[in-house]
Design a protein around this motif. Structure first.
Motif, PDB file in Angstrom:
ATOM      1  N   LYS A   6      25.137   0.742  -0.878  1.00 42.49           N
ATOM      2  CA  LYS A   6      24.141   0.184   0.023  1.00 42.49           C
ATOM      3  C   LYS A   6      24.871  -0.538   1.143  1.00 42.49           C
ATOM      4  N   THR A  29      24.656   2.833 -11.546  1.00 45.43           N
ATOM      5  CA  THR A  29      23.463   3.531 -11.999  1.00 45.43           C
ATOM      6  C   THR A  29      23.129   3.009 -13.387  1.00 45.43           C
ATOM      7  N   GLU A  33      18.857  -3.344 -11.129  1.00 47.73           N
ATOM      8  CA  GLU A  33      18.692  -3.228  -9.683  1.00 47.73           C
ATOM      9  C   GLU A  33      18.550  -1.773  -9.254  1.00 47.73           C
ATOM     10  N   HIS A  34      19.369  -0.915  -9.842  1.00 47.00           N
ATOM     11  CA  HIS A  34      19.312   0.505  -9.503  1.00 47.00           C
ATOM     12  C   HIS A  34      17.974   1.113  -9.927  1.00 47.00           C
ATOM     13  N   ASP A  36      15.154  -0.482 -10.507  1.00 50.19           N
ATOM     14  CA  ASP A  36      14.126  -1.059  -9.622  1.00 50.19           C
ATOM     15  C   ASP A  36      14.016  -0.254  -8.336  1.00 50.19           C
ATOM     16  N   SER A  37      15.154   0.095  -7.751  1.00 49.99           N
ATOM     17  CA  SER A  37      15.141   0.839  -6.493  1.00 49.99           C
ATOM     18  C   SER A  37      14.561   2.242  -6.659  1.00 49.99           C
ATOM     19  N   LYS A  40      10.260   1.176  -7.829  1.00 54.49           N
ATOM     20  CA  LYS A  40       9.406   0.300  -7.026  1.00 54.49           C
ATOM     21  C   LYS A  40       8.989   0.999  -5.740  1.00 54.49           C
ATOM     22  N   LYS A  42       7.169   3.592  -5.406  1.00 53.11           N
ATOM     23  CA  LYS A  42       6.941   5.039  -5.560  1.00 53.11           C
ATOM     24  C   LYS A  42       5.625   5.253  -6.301  1.00 53.11           C
TER      25      LYS A  42
END
Length: 147
Positions: A6, A29, A33-34, A36-37, A40, A42
Motif C-alpha cells: 500500500k 495476507t 487488516e488484509h 478487512d480490506s 469491507k 464489498k
C-alpha cells in the motif's frame, strides 16, 4: 511470501520545491487488516477452495451454485488454497472453522450450510436486498404468477 503493498504519500521539501515521495509498507495476507480490506465495502465476498469457475470442493461449489441461482454475478472470490496465510487468517478472523465463508455487505454470513438454509427459507433474498442485489428468483416468481 505474499504481501499487499500500500502506498503512503509523504511530502518532502528539497531545493525549495515540494516532491512527492512514495513509501511502501506491507500487510501480510491473512492478517485482520488484509481481510478487512477484502470484505469491507464489498457487496458479496466468498472465501472458497478454488474459483467460481473451478470450485475445488463440493461445499464451495454449492455456494457458487446458490449465488448463481439468485443471479449474483459480480462478487469477489478468494481461493484459500492458493494462500495458506489467507486460509488460516480467514478462519481466525471469523472464528469459523470451515471453508467456504461468505460475507454480505461486509458482514460474515456463514458457510455452505448457512447459505443453503438462507436459500431454502427465502432469507437470502432479503440479505441480498440489503446490499441492493435483486435475486432473479423474484423475477421468476413474477413470471410464474402472470402465467
Amino acid at each position: 511470501m505474499n504481501r499487499l503493498l500500500k502506498p503512503i504519500f509523504v511530502e518532502a521539501i528539497s531545493n525549495n520545491a515540494f516532491r512527492l515521495m512514495v513509501a511502501r509498507y506491507s500487510v501480510a495476507t491473512g492478517s485482520k487488516e488484509h481481510i478487512d480490506s477484502l470484505v469491507k465495502g464489498k457487496k458479496v465476498v466468498v472465501f472458497m477452495k478454488g474459483t467460481p469457475d473451478a470450485p475445488r470442493c463440493g461445499f464451495s461449489n454449492a455456494v457458487v451454485q446458490i449465488l448463481n441461482f439468485h443471479g449474483v454475478k459480480n462478487y469477489s472470490a478468494h481461493d484459500v488454497l492458493a494462500d495458506e496465510n489467507l486460509r488460516k487468517g480467514i478462519k481466525d478472523y471469523t472464528n469459523w472453522p470451515t471453508i467456504p465463508q461468505v460475507f454480505i455487505g461486509g458482514e460474515f454470513v456463514g458457510g455452505c450450510d448457512i447459505m443453503l438454509e438462507l436459500h431454502k427459507n427465502g432469507e437470502l433474498i432479503e440479505e441480498l436486498k440489503k446490499v441492493d442485489i435483486r435475486s432473479t428468483l423474484l423475477d421468476q416468481e413474477n413470471e410464474n404468477t402472470k402465467g
